[in-house]
Design an enzyme around this catalytic site. Structure first.
Site, PDB file in Angstrom:
ATOM      1  N   ARG A 253      53.324  40.452  30.195  1.00 41.55           N
ATOM      2  CA  ARG A 253      53.783  41.355  31.425  1.00 41.55           C
ATOM      3  C   ARG A 253      55.350  41.562  31.137  1.00 41.55           C
ATOM      4  O   ARG A 253      56.026  42.175  32.041  1.00 41.55           O
ATOM      5  CB  ARG A 253      53.955  40.326  32.490  1.00 41.55           C
TER       6      ARG A 253
ATOM      7  N   ARG B 274      44.793  31.994  48.143  1.00 43.19           N
ATOM      8  CA  ARG B 274      45.953  32.106  47.368  1.00 43.19           C
ATOM      9  C   ARG B 274      47.132  32.434  48.103  1.00 43.19           C
ATOM     10  O   ARG B 274      47.180  33.443  48.869  1.00 43.19           O
ATOM     11  CB  ARG B 274      45.838  33.156  46.245  1.00 43.19           C
TER      12      ARG B 274
ATOM     13  N   LYS C  36      41.563  42.990  37.250  1.00 43.19           N
ATOM     14  CA  LYS C  36      41.479  42.617  35.740  1.00 43.19           C
ATOM     15  C   LYS C  36      40.497  41.297  35.551  1.00 43.19           C
ATOM     16  O   LYS C  36      39.760  41.070  34.517  1.00 43.19           O
ATOM     17  CB  LYS C  36      42.840  42.271  35.330  1.00 43.19           C
TER      18      LYS C  36
ATOM     19  N   ARG D  17      41.671  39.619  49.086  1.00 42.02           N
ATOM     20  CA  ARG D  17      41.247  38.235  48.319  1.00 42.02           C
ATOM     21  C   ARG D  17      41.888  37.116  48.822  1.00 42.02           C
ATOM     22  O   ARG D  17      41.401  36.131  48.638  1.00 42.02           O
ATOM     23  CB  ARG D  17      41.804  38.695  46.931  1.00 42.02           C
TER      24      ARG D  17
ATOM     25  N   ARG E 225      55.227  41.704  44.264  1.00 46.03           N
ATOM     26  CA  ARG E 225      54.643  41.671  43.016  1.00 46.03           C
ATOM     27  C   ARG E 225      54.281  42.846  42.357  1.00 46.03           C
ATOM     28  O   ARG E 225      54.209  43.155  41.236  1.00 46.03           O
ATOM     29  CB  ARG E 225      53.319  40.538  43.209  1.00 46.03           C
TER      30      ARG E 225
END
Ligand code: AMP
Length: 191
Positions: A89, A134, A14, A128, A146
């Site tokens: 969400r 992160r 996204k 990532r 998640r």
């Protein structure tokens, strides 16, 4: 105005697609994840509270993210449109977004979902995590959590926008440019 909800699980692409879409359609990018991470970087009270939830892969409370989106909409009164990335969400967030846009005399035009299977998502997120550092991208059990939160709380939004004939799903596997051209075709054919 063109108000687009970019939809899909964590790691679907996204953020990457948003960067290309804002240039092409002259839109303002509103990513609740990015806003929250900047609150954390600035060590605000909101950021410190949110960090605990984010690091575990839990959602931040609806009122918090709705308040953030509301103030961003107020701060961008002249925008040609918005890309909502990672928001809404939950159904409560989707209803709040409809109300906020209604007050401004506009609507969500469409939701475009990037369809990517769970195994590919986990692979992309771990990769990532190595690059970005992160915390929520580095631990496989938090990533799975998640994706689970997405399937339970967020995936039902497909029905919310389908009921308004605003839901479009595209194949999220391929090169960045291939996926971008699928997203643009969907926008151009349905706006
Ligand atoms: P993202 O960058 O969109 O993957 O978001 C990272 C994390 O921020 C999520 O796992 C949540 O903890 C939190 N977050 C971002 N957007 C929202 C939202 N709309 N509602 C609740 N929590 C959110």
């Amino acid at each position: 105005m063109l108000n687009l909800v970019l939809f899909g699980p964590p790691g679907a692409g996204k953020g990457t697609q948003s960067q290309k879409l804002i240039d092409k359609y002259n839109l303002v990018h509103l990513s609740t994840g990015d806003i929250l991470r900047s609150e954390i970087a600035n060590q605000t009270a909101l950021g410190l509270e949110a960090k605990k939830l984010m690091d575990q892969g839990h959602l931040v409370p609806d009122e918090v993210v709705i308040g953030m989106i509301s103030s961003k909409l107020d701060n961008n009164k002249d925008a040609a449109g918005f890309i909502f990335d990672g928001f809404p969400r939950t159904t409560a967030q989707a209803e709040a977004l409809d109300n906020l846009l209604k007050e401004k005399g506009t609507v969500v035009n469409m939701m475009v979902a990037l369809d990517v299977d769970d195994e590919e998502l986990t692979k992309r997120l771990l990769l990532r995590g190595k690059d970005s550092g992160r915390a929520d991208d580095q631990d496989e059990s938090i990533i799975r959590n998640r994706i689970e939160v997405y399937n339970k709380n967020t995936a039902p939004l497909k029905d919310y926008y389908s009921a308004q004939s605003k839901f479009y799903s595209i194949d999220g596997i391929g090169s960045i440019d291939e996926i971008f051209s699928r997203v643009c075709d969907t926008i151009d054919n349905n706006r």
